[in-house]
Structure formats: structure tokens, C-alpha cells
Design a protein around this motif. Structure first.
Motif, PDB file in Angstrom:
ATOM      1  N   GLU A  25      77.378  43.850  62.056  1.00  0.00           N
ATOM      2  CA  GLU A  25      77.235  45.283  61.796  1.00  0.00           C
ATOM      3  C   GLU A  25      76.874  45.538  60.328  1.00  0.00           C
ATOM      4  O   GLU A  25      75.991  46.347  60.034  1.00  0.00           O
ATOM      5  CB  GLU A  25      78.539  46.009  62.155  1.00  0.00           C
ATOM      6  CG  GLU A  25      78.469  47.507  61.937  1.00  0.00           C
ATOM      7  CD  GLU A  25      79.777  48.210  62.309  1.00  0.00           C
ATOM      8  OE1 GLU A  25      80.681  47.577  62.892  1.00  0.00           O
ATOM      9  OE2 GLU A  25      79.875  49.406  62.011  1.00  0.00           O
ATOM     10  N   ALA A  26      77.536  44.815  59.408  1.00  0.00           N
ATOM     11  CA  ALA A  26      77.239  44.993  57.977  1.00  0.00           C
ATOM     12  C   ALA A  26      75.790  44.607  57.675  1.00  0.00           C
ATOM     13  O   ALA A  26      75.101  45.288  56.903  1.00  0.00           O
ATOM     14  CB  ALA A  26      78.200  44.154  57.138  1.00  0.00           C
ATOM     15  N   MET A  27      75.308  43.527  58.277  1.00  0.00           N
ATOM     16  CA  MET A  27      73.926  43.101  58.036  1.00  0.00           C
ATOM     17  C   MET A  27      72.934  44.098  58.627  1.00  0.00           C
ATOM     18  O   MET A  27      71.892  44.384  58.017  1.00  0.00           O
ATOM     19  CB  MET A  27      73.687  41.695  58.609  1.00  0.00           C
ATOM     20  CG  MET A  27      74.490  40.597  57.913  1.00  0.00           C
ATOM     21  SD  MET A  27      74.246  40.483  56.126  1.00  0.00           S
ATOM     22  CE  MET A  27      72.548  39.954  56.056  1.00  0.00           C
ATOM     23  N   MET A  28      73.237  44.634  59.794  1.00  0.00           N
ATOM     24  CA  MET A  28      72.328  45.623  60.388  1.00  0.00           C
ATOM     25  C   MET A  28      72.308  46.905  59.553  1.00  0.00           C
ATOM     26  O   MET A  28      71.250  47.515  59.377  1.00  0.00           O
ATOM     27  CB  MET A  28      72.722  45.916  61.839  1.00  0.00           C
ATOM     28  CG  MET A  28      72.482  44.736  62.776  1.00  0.00           C
ATOM     29  SD  MET A  28      70.805  44.036  62.681  1.00  0.00           S
ATOM     30  CE  MET A  28      69.832  45.403  63.248  1.00  0.00           C
ATOM     31  N   ASN A  29      73.466  47.303  59.015  1.00  0.00           N
ATOM     32  CA  ASN A  29      73.499  48.470  58.128  1.00  0.00           C
ATOM     33  C   ASN A  29      72.655  48.219  56.879  1.00  0.00           C
ATOM     34  O   ASN A  29      71.925  49.096  56.414  1.00  0.00           O
ATOM     35  CB  ASN A  29      74.938  48.812  57.735  1.00  0.00           C
ATOM     36  CG  ASN A  29      75.740  49.371  58.889  1.00  0.00           C
ATOM     37  OD1 ASN A  29      75.178  49.863  59.873  1.00  0.00           O
ATOM     38  ND2 ASN A  29      77.055  49.284  58.788  1.00  0.00           N
ATOM     39  N   TYR A  30      72.753  47.016  56.341  1.00  0.00           N
ATOM     40  CA  TYR A  30      71.969  46.642  55.157  1.00  0.00           C
ATOM     41  C   TYR A  30      70.477  46.665  55.496  1.00  0.00           C
ATOM     42  O   TYR A  30      69.670  47.212  54.740  1.00  0.00           O
ATOM     43  CB  TYR A  30      72.405  45.256  54.692  1.00  0.00           C
ATOM     44  CG  TYR A  30      71.684  44.745  53.473  1.00  0.00           C
ATOM     45  CD1 TYR A  30      71.833  45.350  52.232  1.00  0.00           C
ATOM     46  CD2 TYR A  30      70.859  43.629  53.565  1.00  0.00           C
ATOM     47  CE1 TYR A  30      71.180  44.864  51.116  1.00  0.00           C
ATOM     48  CE2 TYR A  30      70.208  43.133  52.455  1.00  0.00           C
ATOM     49  CZ  TYR A  30      70.372  43.759  51.233  1.00  0.00           C
ATOM     50  OH  TYR A  30      69.723  43.268  50.131  1.00  0.00           O
ATOM     51  N   ASN A  31      70.115  46.112  56.641  1.00  0.00           N
ATOM     52  CA  ASN A  31      68.707  46.138  57.068  1.00  0.00           C
ATOM     53  C   ASN A  31      68.205  47.564  57.218  1.00  0.00           C
ATOM     54  O   ASN A  31      67.056  47.873  56.878  1.00  0.00           O
ATOM     55  CB  ASN A  31      68.522  45.377  58.383  1.00  0.00           C
ATOM     56  CG  ASN A  31      68.626  43.874  58.205  1.00  0.00           C
ATOM     57  OD1 ASN A  31      68.424  43.362  57.115  1.00  0.00           O
ATOM     58  ND2 ASN A  31      68.953  43.185  59.274  1.00  0.00           N
ATOM     59  N   GLU A  32      69.066  48.440  57.718  1.00  0.00           N
ATOM     60  CA  GLU A  32      68.677  49.842  57.859  1.00  0.00           C
ATOM     61  C   GLU A  32      68.450  50.488  56.488  1.00  0.00           C
ATOM     62  O   GLU A  32      67.512  51.257  56.308  1.00  0.00           O
ATOM     63  CB  GLU A  32      69.743  50.602  58.648  1.00  0.00           C
ATOM     64  CG  GLU A  32      69.270  51.964  59.100  1.00  0.00           C
ATOM     65  CD  GLU A  32      70.158  52.526  60.192  1.00  0.00           C
ATOM     66  OE1 GLU A  32      71.394  52.392  60.121  1.00  0.00           O
ATOM     67  OE2 GLU A  32      69.592  53.101  61.135  1.00  0.00           O
ATOM     68  N   GLU A  33      69.294  50.144  55.504  1.00  0.00           N
ATOM     69  CA  GLU A  33      69.087  50.652  54.135  1.00  0.00           C
ATOM     70  C   GLU A  33      67.753  50.161  53.589  1.00  0.00           C
ATOM     71  O   GLU A  33      67.021  50.928  52.947  1.00  0.00           O
ATOM     72  CB  GLU A  33      70.214  50.185  53.215  1.00  0.00           C
ATOM     73  CG  GLU A  33      71.528  50.866  53.419  1.00  0.00           C
ATOM     74  CD  GLU A  33      72.559  50.363  52.425  1.00  0.00           C
ATOM     75  OE1 GLU A  33      72.256  50.321  51.215  1.00  0.00           O
ATOM     76  OE2 GLU A  33      73.666  49.985  52.866  1.00  0.00           O
ATOM     77  N   LEU A  34      67.449  48.884  53.804  1.00  0.00           N
ATOM     78  CA  LEU A  34      66.176  48.331  53.326  1.00  0.00           C
ATOM     79  C   LEU A  34      64.996  49.049  53.988  1.00  0.00           C
ATOM     80  O   LEU A  34      63.987  49.345  53.337  1.00  0.00           O
ATOM     81  CB  LEU A  34      66.095  46.829  53.637  1.00  0.00           C
ATOM     82  CG  LEU A  34      67.053  45.916  52.877  1.00  0.00           C
ATOM     83  CD1 LEU A  34      67.044  44.519  53.491  1.00  0.00           C
ATOM     84  CD2 LEU A  34      66.695  45.853  51.399  1.00  0.00           C
ATOM     85  N   THR A  35      65.138  49.340  55.260  1.00  0.00           N
ATOM     86  CA  THR A  35      64.068  50.031  55.986  1.00  0.00           C
ATOM     87  C   THR A  35      63.875  51.441  55.455  1.00  0.00           C
ATOM     88  O   THR A  35      62.752  51.878  55.200  1.00  0.00           O
ATOM     89  CB  THR A  35      64.386  50.062  57.496  1.00  0.00           C
ATOM     90  OG1 THR A  35      64.530  48.718  57.954  1.00  0.00           O
ATOM     91  CG2 THR A  35      63.286  50.746  58.278  1.00  0.00           C
ATOM     92  N   LYS A  36      64.980  52.168  55.272  1.00  0.00           N
ATOM     93  CA  LYS A  36      64.894  53.542  54.760  1.00  0.00           C
ATOM     94  C   LYS A  36      64.290  53.579  53.362  1.00  0.00           C
ATOM     95  O   LYS A  36      63.612  54.536  53.009  1.00  0.00           O
ATOM     96  CB  LYS A  36      66.279  54.194  54.759  1.00  0.00           C
ATOM     97  CG  LYS A  36      66.778  54.547  56.145  1.00  0.00           C
ATOM     98  CD  LYS A  36      68.171  55.154  56.097  1.00  0.00           C
ATOM     99  CE  LYS A  36      68.649  55.492  57.506  1.00  0.00           C
ATOM    100  NZ  LYS A  36      70.052  55.938  57.517  1.00  0.00           N
ATOM    101  N   ALA A  37      64.527  52.543  52.571  1.00  0.00           N
ATOM    102  CA  ALA A  37      63.967  52.469  51.213  1.00  0.00           C
ATOM    103  C   ALA A  37      62.505  52.018  51.231  1.00  0.00           C
ATOM    104  O   ALA A  37      61.861  51.984  50.181  1.00  0.00           O
ATOM    105  CB  ALA A  37      64.807  51.512  50.361  1.00  0.00           C
ATOM    106  N   GLY A  38      62.001  51.640  52.414  1.00  0.00           N
ATOM    107  CA  GLY A  38      60.608  51.211  52.512  1.00  0.00           C
ATOM    108  C   GLY A  38      60.362  49.810  51.995  1.00  0.00           C
ATOM    109  O   GLY A  38      59.227  49.450  51.677  1.00  0.00           O
ATOM    110  N   ILE A  39      61.395  49.009  51.903  1.00  0.00           N
ATOM    111  CA  ILE A  39      61.294  47.668  51.324  1.00  0.00           C
ATOM    112  C   ILE A  39      61.111  46.590  52.390  1.00  0.00           C
ATOM    113  O   ILE A  39      60.346  45.652  52.210  1.00  0.00           O
ATOM    114  CB  ILE A  39      62.555  47.373  50.474  1.00  0.00           C
ATOM    115  CG1 ILE A  39      62.526  48.264  49.239  1.00  0.00           C
ATOM    116  CG2 ILE A  39      62.673  45.901  50.123  1.00  0.00           C
ATOM    117  CD1 ILE A  39      63.786  48.245  48.435  1.00  0.00           C
ATOM    118  N   LEU A  40      61.791  46.724  53.516  1.00  0.00           N
ATOM    119  CA  LEU A  40      61.795  45.668  54.526  1.00  0.00           C
ATOM    120  C   LEU A  40      60.445  45.580  55.230  1.00  0.00           C
ATOM    121  O   LEU A  40      59.972  46.547  55.820  1.00  0.00           O
ATOM    122  CB  LEU A  40      62.902  45.920  55.554  1.00  0.00           C
ATOM    123  CG  LEU A  40      63.058  44.853  56.628  1.00  0.00           C
ATOM    124  CD1 LEU A  40      63.455  43.508  56.022  1.00  0.00           C
ATOM    125  CD2 LEU A  40      64.089  45.296  57.656  1.00  0.00           C
TER     126      LEU A  40
END
Length: 145
Positions: A25-40
């Protein structure tokens, strides 16, 4: 700039131990932050090297070596590809990452080469070939190069 963030393996990832629900869950939340920031750009976990192979090159010879591979600390358990403004931005995002392993672990950040890095070596034909390869891969699989 585009970077690859390598998640170094540990004995658990090499044994195929799946992360507990809280870490997933923590990794998916982090991935979501990266996506929202346009980085991933992309990211995947890798199965243990026991399910992989290496191809050894010696001149014209090719040898396939089945895993598992030794030296766990030098192996890769997963990766992200990020589009960032600088290495400093990549480091800042990496510091926000939950510990991706069940033990102490490491991330390694490596910038990608671009065709501009090969400007002194390249030719117009190679540049056109690189453009065609990138366009074909992007058409098939999405953003590639």
C-alpha cells in the motif's frame, strides 16, 4: 532528464517473498504521488533471478546462463523510469520512497543517455534510425524514448 531508479535486491526479494500489505500500500501511494507529479514514466518489480537468465558475450559467442545469480546486493529487484528536471530532483523523490525491501535497502539512480550524448559519433542515418525505432516502439507500447 530521464533517470532509471533501480531497487536493489535483498535475500527476501531473491527468495520471492512478497511484500506485506502495508508495504504494498505504501509503495502504491508513492507511485500515485509520482504519477500526480508527472514524474513516473514506468516502473515494475522484477521476479527473482532464479527465474531469469543472463546472456554472456565473448566475441561472437553467446552463452545463456540460468539464474539464480550470486551477489544478491548487486542484483536488481525492480525499477522506475522517471522524467525529472535534475539529479537533485530525482534524489529528493527517492528520499521520499518507503523502504522498498523488508531489510535495509538501496536505490540507485542512473541517468539515461540520449542521442545528444552520441552527437559526435552519430550520422544522419543513425539519427533517422533512432527516430524510427523510438516511434515504432512508442506506437506499440506507449512512450519509449
Amino acid at each position: 532528464m530521464r533517470v532509471m531508479v533501480l531497487v536493489k535486491a535483498d535475500e527476501n526479494s531473491e527468495a520471492g517473498v512478497m511484500p506485506p500489505p502495508g508495504l504494498l500500500e505504501a509503495m502504491m501511494n508513492y507511485n500515485e504521488e509520482l504519477t500526480k507529479a508527472g514524474i513516473l514514466v514506468a516502473g515494475e518489480g522484477l521476479k527473482p533471478t532464479s527465474q531469469g537468465v543472463r546472456i554472456h558475450f565473448a566475441g561472437d559467442d553467446r552463452t545463456v546462463v540460468d539464474g539464480p545469480f550470486a551477489e544478491t546486493k548487486e542484483l536488481v529487484a525492480g525499477f522506475w523510469i522517471w522524467e525529472v528536471e535534475s539529479m537533485e530532483e530525482a534524489v529528493a523523490w527517492a528520499k521520499r520512497c518507503p523502504n522498498p525491501q523488508l531489510t535495509d535497502s538501496d536505490l540507485e539512480i542512473r541517468p539515461f543517455y540520449t542521442m545528444a550524448d552520441f552527437a559526435e559519433l552519430s550520422t544522419p542515418e543513425i539519427d533517422e534510425q533512432a527516430r524510427r525505432v523510438g516511434a515504432a516502439a512508442e506506437a506499440k507500447h506507449g512512450k519509449f524514448m
